[in-house]
Write an enzyme that holds these catalytic residues in place. Structure first.
Site, PDB file in Angstrom:
ATOM      1  N   SER A   1       0.774  -1.068  -0.071  1.00  0.00           N
ATOM      2  CA  SER A   1      -0.158  -0.153  -0.075  1.00  0.00           C
ATOM      3  C   SER A   1       0.840   1.143   0.026  1.00  0.00           C
ATOM      4  O   SER A   1       1.923   1.312  -0.857  1.00  0.00           O
ATOM      5  CB  SER A   1      -0.962  -0.044   1.182  1.00  0.00           C
ATOM      6  OG  SER A   1      -2.148   0.886   1.058  1.00  0.00           O
TER       7      SER A   1
ATOM      8  N   ARG B   1     -11.994   6.689   9.522  1.00  0.00           N
ATOM      9  CA  ARG B   1     -11.303   5.533   9.457  1.00  0.00           C
ATOM     10  C   ARG B   1     -12.527   4.354   9.032  1.00  0.00           C
ATOM     11  O   ARG B   1     -12.018   3.386   8.344  1.00  0.00           O
ATOM     12  CB  ARG B   1     -11.024   4.954  10.955  1.00  0.00           C
ATOM     13  CG  ARG B   1     -10.299   3.713  11.163  1.00  0.00           C
ATOM     14  CD  ARG B   1      -9.263   3.439  10.336  1.00  0.00           C
ATOM     15  NE  ARG B   1      -8.622   2.117  10.815  1.00  0.00           N
ATOM     16  CZ  ARG B   1      -7.524   1.650  10.292  1.00  0.00           C
ATOM     17  NH1 ARG B   1      -7.118   2.291   9.257  1.00  0.00           N
ATOM     18  NH2 ARG B   1      -6.876   0.531  10.803  1.00  0.00           N
TER      19      ARG B   1
ATOM     20  N   ASP C   1      -8.418  -6.687  -4.656  1.00  0.00           N
ATOM     21  CA  ASP C   1      -7.978  -5.490  -3.929  1.00  0.00           C
ATOM     22  C   ASP C   1      -8.721  -4.435  -5.042  1.00  0.00           C
ATOM     23  O   ASP C   1      -8.113  -4.117  -5.966  1.00  0.00           O
ATOM     24  CB  ASP C   1      -6.678  -5.373  -3.984  1.00  0.00           C
ATOM     25  CG  ASP C   1      -5.977  -4.147  -3.700  1.00  0.00           C
ATOM     26  OD1 ASP C   1      -6.947  -3.341  -3.078  1.00  0.00           O
ATOM     27  OD2 ASP C   1      -4.921  -3.822  -3.193  1.00  0.00           O
TER      28      ASP C   1
ATOM     29  N   HIS D   1      -7.771  -5.406  -0.284  1.00  0.00           N
ATOM     30  CA  HIS D   1      -6.488  -4.851  -0.152  1.00  0.00           C
ATOM     31  C   HIS D   1      -5.900  -5.225   1.099  1.00  0.00           C
ATOM     32  O   HIS D   1      -4.670  -5.359   1.232  1.00  0.00           O
ATOM     33  CB  HIS D   1      -6.892  -3.131  -0.124  1.00  0.00           C
ATOM     34  CG  HIS D   1      -5.456  -2.231   0.001  1.00  0.00           C
ATOM     35  ND1 HIS D   1      -4.594  -2.331  -0.675  1.00  0.00           N
ATOM     36  CD2 HIS D   1      -4.914  -1.765   1.089  1.00  0.00           C
ATOM     37  CE1 HIS D   1      -3.653  -1.526  -0.544  1.00  0.00           C
ATOM     38  NE2 HIS D   1      -3.932  -1.229   0.669  1.00  0.00           N
ATOM     39  N   ASP D   2      -6.587  -5.658   2.194  1.00  0.00           N
ATOM     40  CA  ASP D   2      -5.829  -5.826   3.407  1.00  0.00           C
ATOM     41  C   ASP D   2      -5.206  -7.216   3.399  1.00  0.00           C
ATOM     42  O   ASP D   2      -4.665  -7.728   4.373  1.00  0.00           O
ATOM     43  CB  ASP D   2      -7.023  -5.901   4.508  1.00  0.00           C
ATOM     44  CG  ASP D   2      -6.899  -4.793   5.326  1.00  0.00           C
ATOM     45  OD1 ASP D   2      -5.842  -3.893   5.201  1.00  0.00           O
ATOM     46  OD2 ASP D   2      -7.634  -4.430   6.208  1.00  0.00           O
TER      47      ASP D   2
END
Lengths: 389, 389
Positions: free
Chosen positions: B161, B231, B327, B360-361
């Site tokens: 990232s 967040r 992602d 993505h994580d």
């Protein structure tokens, strides 16, 4: 200018410039939450004329932040109606041929009973004292309006996004009253990701100290900053990445060099901020909470013991289901689930996936293939139904 | 408990429990904004031992809300290091074999100079008086740390990232100092959609009245509500829709029936709220503004006259580019653009797209194929470089 727009929006919430039908204590609205809403009112617009046998009525259902002003200048913003690309004399939904009805949904803020309406018991705005509203409640209220207009059966119920949810609910709840149904860019449930985005928006509104636990209208405040953030987050989900790239890319706003600061540096930032600011002028923050909640709760299969097919068992309604390839909020897969259920229920279904890079908002835009598909479907159905042009 | 955690986080910002290197007036950090930062400091962790010929150093670059605590218990949260799945004795990035360095980036809040640091000119926290930081600035500061450690050339620079952006910038800015580079789940630029999500987060922070124009630390406040909303919005982008569906679906939180209210009704809502609340305890709101801005500004092609290939011309660095199928924040297409540029520059590149539904994580999670790919690449490169196991 902005202040007068806010004042105008407040006026429209209780004394709309639209037609209004009021239902007194004798006709309460039964809500899915187990409560009743009474008295209540629905504000609506109509276009065209009802024919003699009352067979040419089309009900248009609006999306989350839409309203009844589908094909006329908006009383608050002064902008054209939100679906004038589709609705009007000689257009795909031809108001020379059809009697078009569009009602502000219960829970909204353009004249139908919602959290900004005065609670007759207290004389103050409902705020969070309004019961939670569901898609089914909206549809029940619309059915009472259709009764009021003396219409037994609608030629068609049409809508996109939250409007599409209402279309599906209409077809499931009142199959005999819906000859054709056109659910666009929608699904039979809100997904976890959809709920997540809505929850972010609600938290943004509730985090604004001007929200005052929902009682801001009493103190003359409005949680505009929080609502603008909510709108910005939601707006991203209405567009596709390719469309954002094509429209904005990494272009800078009014300058050639980076300024190395936190002002709107990129065009996409200015655009989003503008979306947030203009939305706040015309929309009530609590309505945003109620309507996002209604969408989150929507799960048509759950309303039928977990079987979506049962929602449509024995239906004679003809369906035209429309999705858009780049819509990632209600991807084609969600429409396909509806189509499979309809097929399994033996319903008559056309399914059209429109190739476009404009994302979820494509349903509001000038998309010739989409318009041609809906136009062709309605023409054929009107011919079958013997509605003269 | 929560208050002491916040206090601990504040302490770590200026007096970190990590190792710290301080650069005085003789060694200012030149910033892309045209200014200099001086004095400044970098907080960092190391694992393993530097070998005699100083050839076994791996620099790990952390993501937006990560920090230097890659493989040790976090001093604020008490949780394991953020990449312990990958880094440790006998692991893929084997600390028995490699000397692993991870530095808190400039602009962050875990001990490297950032907006929560004291401005020596005023004795008060910088707040928005800190110049805007870029990815290139972070990398320049890391290069000064690597100099300080007496390391001429890094065996590898690895990160996901925002960390992957730093990897690409390292390879472009210091080609002779990077033997191998592993950019993971990243791209050579931030897209319009990525900027849009970051802008929503920044607006959420700035809309919080406790933000006080960035000067909240002076008044002992923290815009926690705004930062939590930021967040939450960002967190949705780190996951995939299928993963959200699998993990949460439309499951209700601790109940079997809908309550028809605005409390967290669905599990996804509770989960997101928890993500927001716990983040606020450990992260500085202004740092969030600065680091999101740094990512938005990143455009490696623009740094090279619009030609990404020129960023890598003549490079001898060996690359292993990794993307994940689900992602949507940094989709494979963005990695492919990097790979094409590297190919055009004649670089040695392995490109691995990992099949996963975790979004993505995935780069932070236990993904065996991903770990095997990185492990194989590093082993082969270490053999070539004559680094003994």
């Amino acid at each position: 200018m902005t202040r007068s727009r806010v004042a105008k929006a407040r006026d429209e919430a209780n004394e709309p410039s639209s037609q209004v039908v009021r239902f007194g204590p004798d006709k309460p609205l039964k809500l899915a939450a187990g409560l009743t809403l009474s008295p209540f009112q629905t504000a609506y617009q109509t276009y065209g004329s009802l024919n003699d046998d009352r067979s040419n009525a089309i009900l248009i259902c609006h999306a989350l932040t839409g309203d009844q002003h589908v094909a006329n200048t908006h009383p608050v913003t002064g902008k054209p109606g939100w679906w004038e690309a589709l609705v009007g004399p000689g257009r795909v939904i031809d108001t020379d041929r059809f009697f078009v009805i569009c009602a502000n949904v219960i829970g909204s803020c353009l004249g139908s009973t919602g959290p900004a309406s005065l609670n007759p018991e207290t004389g103050e705005p409902y705020g969070l004292n309004l019961p939670v509203i569901t898609i089914k409640d909206m549809v029940r209220a619309q059915a009472m309006l259709v009764d009021h207009l003396g219409i037994e059966r609608l030629f068609s119920v049409i809508g996109g996004s939250m409007g599409g949810m209402q279309v599906l609910e209409w077809a499931a709840s009142f199959p005999d009253r819906v000859l054709t149904a056109v659910p666009v860019a929608t699904g039979a449930r809100h997904t976890a990701q959809n709920i997540a985005f809505h929850e972010v928006g609600r938290q943004a509104v509730m985090a604004d100290p001007d929200w005052h636990g929902g009682a801001y209208l009493k103190s003359g405040k409005h949680p505009g900053k929080g609502l603008a953030v909510a709108r910005m987050a939601a707006h991203i989900t209405y567009l596709s990445e390719p469309a954002l790239h094509r429209k904005f890319g990494r272009n800078l706003q009014d300058r050639e060099q980076l300024t190395f600061g936190f002002d709107a540096e990129f065009q996409i930032e200015s655009y989003l901020r503008h979306q947030g600011i203009t939305f706040v002028d015309r929309f009530d923050a609590n309505s945003y909470l109620y309507l996002t909640r209604a969408m989150d709760y929507f799960d048509l299969a759950a309303e039928h013991d977990g079987h979506l097919t049962r929602a449509f068992t024995g239906t004679k309604t003809r369906f035209c289901v429309v999705s858009f390839t780049s819509d990632w909020l209600f991807p084609t897969e969600e429409s396909r689930m509806v189509v499979h259920a309809l097929n399994a229920a033996g319903a008559s279904v056309s399914f059209v996936e429109i190739e476009t890079d404009r994302g979820h908002d494509a349903f509001l835009l000038d998309e010739p293939e989409f318009h041609a598909a809906v136009g062709g479907f309605l023409k054929s159905a009107a011919r079958n139904a013997g509605i003269s042009s």
